[in-house]
Motif scaffolding. Structure first.
Motif, PDB file in Angstrom:
ATOM      1  N   LYS A   1       0.829  -1.210   0.000  1.00  0.00           N
ATOM      2  CA  LYS A   1       0.000   0.000   0.000  1.00  0.00           C
ATOM      3  C   LYS A   1       0.863   1.260   0.000  1.00  0.00           C
ATOM      4  O   LYS A   1       0.504   2.268  -0.626  1.00  0.00           O
TER       5      LYS A   1
ATOM      6  N   GLU B   1       2.399   1.757  -3.720  1.00  0.00           N
ATOM      7  CA  GLU B   1       1.512   2.012  -4.858  1.00  0.00           C
ATOM      8  C   GLU B   1       1.453   3.478  -5.291  1.00  0.00           C
ATOM      9  O   GLU B   1       1.627   3.783  -6.481  1.00  0.00           O
TER      10      GLU B   1
ATOM     11  N   HIS C   1       5.729  -0.766  -9.279  1.00  0.00           N
ATOM     12  CA  HIS C   1       4.297  -1.095  -9.261  1.00  0.00           C
ATOM     13  C   HIS C   1       4.086  -2.598  -9.177  1.00  0.00           C
ATOM     14  O   HIS C   1       3.236  -3.079  -8.410  1.00  0.00           O
TER      15      HIS C   1
ATOM     16  N   ALA D   1       4.924  -3.678  -5.719  1.00  0.00           N
ATOM     17  CA  ALA D   1       3.850  -3.329  -4.788  1.00  0.00           C
ATOM     18  C   ALA D   1       2.702  -4.321  -4.879  1.00  0.00           C
ATOM     19  O   ALA D   1       2.131  -4.734  -3.860  1.00  0.00           O
ATOM     20  N   GLN D   2       2.349  -4.721  -6.106  1.00  0.00           N
ATOM     21  CA  GLN D   2       1.284  -5.711  -6.286  1.00  0.00           C
ATOM     22  C   GLN D   2       1.659  -7.042  -5.658  1.00  0.00           C
ATOM     23  O   GLN D   2       0.836  -7.696  -5.018  1.00  0.00           O
TER      24      GLN D   2
ATOM     25  N   ARG E   1       1.385  -6.667  -1.929  1.00  0.00           N
ATOM     26  CA  ARG E   1      -0.018  -6.581  -1.531  1.00  0.00           C
ATOM     27  C   ARG E   1      -0.715  -7.937  -1.642  1.00  0.00           C
ATOM     28  O   ARG E   1      -1.595  -8.260  -0.843  1.00  0.00           O
TER      29      ARG E   1
ATOM     30  N   GLY F   1      -0.016  -0.373 -15.031  1.00  0.00           N
ATOM     31  CA  GLY F   1      -0.904  -1.408 -14.522  1.00  0.00           C
ATOM     32  C   GLY F   1      -1.970  -1.847 -15.496  1.00  0.00           C
ATOM     33  O   GLY F   1      -2.830  -2.665 -15.163  1.00  0.00           O
TER      34      GLY F   1
END
Length: 319
Positions: A154, A157, A169, A172-173, A176, A235
Motif C-alpha cells: 500500500k 503504490e 508497481h 507493490a502488487q 499486496r 498497470g
C-alpha cells in the motif's frame, strides 16, 4: 536535434525516488523479520515452507531495485551512449524471471507431495508450561508476514504511480498479494487441524501458482518494454496518451505541416523520435532545437527526444 542525454529529474520526482529507495530498505527490513519469524516456526508443513520461500523471494525485487537505482541516473558513456535508464528494466526482468522459475519448482514439489499423499507431521510445543499445537505459532507467523506485505504494498503504490515505475508497481502488487499466499497457507494449516491432510499440499500449490502468476505477468511486461513497445498506462494494457499529446503539440507549431511520434519506455523515462514535415526550410535548425525543448517540457518522463524533418509521412501500421 535532441534534448540533453543526461537524465534530469524534477525536484518532486527526485524526492519520490528517494522515498522509493527508503521503501525498498523498509521492505528488506520487514520481510527479513517476517521470514525469520516463519523460519523459527517452519516445522514440516509444505504450505509453511512455500510461504517462507515466497517471503525470501520477495526480498529480491527491492534489492535489485536498489542496485538499479545506483546506475539509472548516470551520464551516458562511449560504451553506453543512451545512458543507463534501462537498468530498472533489467532488474525487473531478472527478478520476474527468478520468481517464475521458483514458482514452477515449488508447484512441482507441492504436486508431488499431494500425489504421494504425504501427511504433514505438525506436532505440539510446550510454551510457558502449556502444550499447544505448533500450527498456531505457524499461523501467527503467517499473519505477521501478511500484515507486513500488505502495508508495504500500500505504501509503494502511490509512489509507483507518480514515478510511473512499472518495476515498483509490480513489486507493490506482489507485496499486496501476500495476503492471498499467506491466507492460503493459514487455510491449509486449519484444514490439517481438522484432519484434512491434503489441505497443506493444496495450499502450497496455490501459493506457488500465485508466485508464477506474478512472475510471468512481470516477465511479459518487461519484455514488451525491451522490445520498444509504445508507452502504456501503468498497470494496464492500454496505450498511454502521451504520444498523441506530443504529436498534437508538434502539429500546433506554425512551421509544422504534419507530425508523427514514436516513443518507447526506458525504465521510468520515455524517449523517441518526433518526425515532422516542415512547411518550409527557413531557419530550420533553430526551429528544430526549440521544438525539441518545448516538446520535452510537456512531461517530466520525456527525455532525449529527437525532432527530425522528413519530406513526407506514412501512416503507422496497425497491430
Amino acid at each position: 536535434m535532441t534534448a540533453s542525454p543526461s537524465v534530469q529529474l524534477p525536484d518532486e520526482q527526485r524526492q519520490l525516488l528517494n522515498r522509493s529507495r527508503k521503501l525498498a530498505w523498509l521492505s528488506i527490513g520487514l520481510l527479513t523479520s517476517a521470514a525469520g519469524f516463519m523460519a523459527l516456526t517452519l516445522g514440516q508443513s509444505q504450505a509453511m515452507k512455500t510461504a517462507w520461500i515466497s517471503d525470501l523471494l520477495s526480498l529480491i525485487p527491492p534489492i535489485a531495485l536498489l542496485v538499479a537505482m545506483r546506475f539509472e541516473l548516470r551520464s551516458p558513456t562511449l560504451q553506453f551512449p543512451f545512458g543507463y535508464s534501462r537498468a530498472i528494466s533489467v532488474s525487473f526482468l531478472a527478478t520476474s524471471s527468478v520468481l517464475t522459475l521458483f514458482g514452477f519448482t515449488l508447484f512441482i514439489d507441492a504436486a508431488m507431495k499431494l500425489v504421494a499423499g504425504e501427511r504433514p507431521p505438525i506436532g505440539t510445543l510446550v510454551v510457558a508450561g502449556h502444550q499447544i499445537w505448533a500450527g498456531w505459532l505457524m499461523i501467527a507467523a503467517l499473519a505477521y508476514s501478511l500484515a507486513c506485505g500488505f502495508v508495504i504494498g500500500k505504501l509503494k503504490e502511490p509512489v509507483a504511480a507518480k514515478l510511473h515505475d512499472k518495476a515498483l508497481h509490480a513489486e507493490a502488487q506482489m507485496n499486496r498479494d501476500e495476503w492471498m499466499s499467506e491466507g492460503a497457507a493459514i487455510a491449509g494449516l486449519l484444514l490439517v487441524a481438522f484432519g484434512r491432510w491434503w489441505g497443506d499440499a493444496v495450499s502450497a500449490a496455490l501459493i506457488s501458482l500465485l508466485i508464477i502468476r506474478d512472475g510471468w505477468s512481470s516477465v511479459k511486461e518487461v519484455i514488451r518494454d525491451l522490445m520498444d513497445e509504445a508507452p502504456t498506462t501503468l498497470g494496464e494494457q492500454g496505450l498511454d496518451e502521451l504520444p498523441a499529446k506530443v504529436s498534437q503539440a508538434a502539429e500546433r507549431m506554425e512551421w509544422v505541416a504534419r507530425a508523427q511520434v514514436r516513443l518507447r519506455e526506458h525504465g521510468r523515462m520515455i524517449t523517441g523520435d518526433v518526425l515532422v514535415v516542415p512547411r518550409d526550410d527557413a531557419d530550420l535548425t533553430r526551429r528544430i532545437a526549440r521544438a525539441a525543448e518545448e516538446l520535452t517540457a510537456l512531461d517530466w518522463r520525456l527525455h532525449a527526444l529527437v525532432v527530425m524533418p522528413v519530406p513526407a509521412l506514412d501512416p503507422p501500421d496497425r497491430p
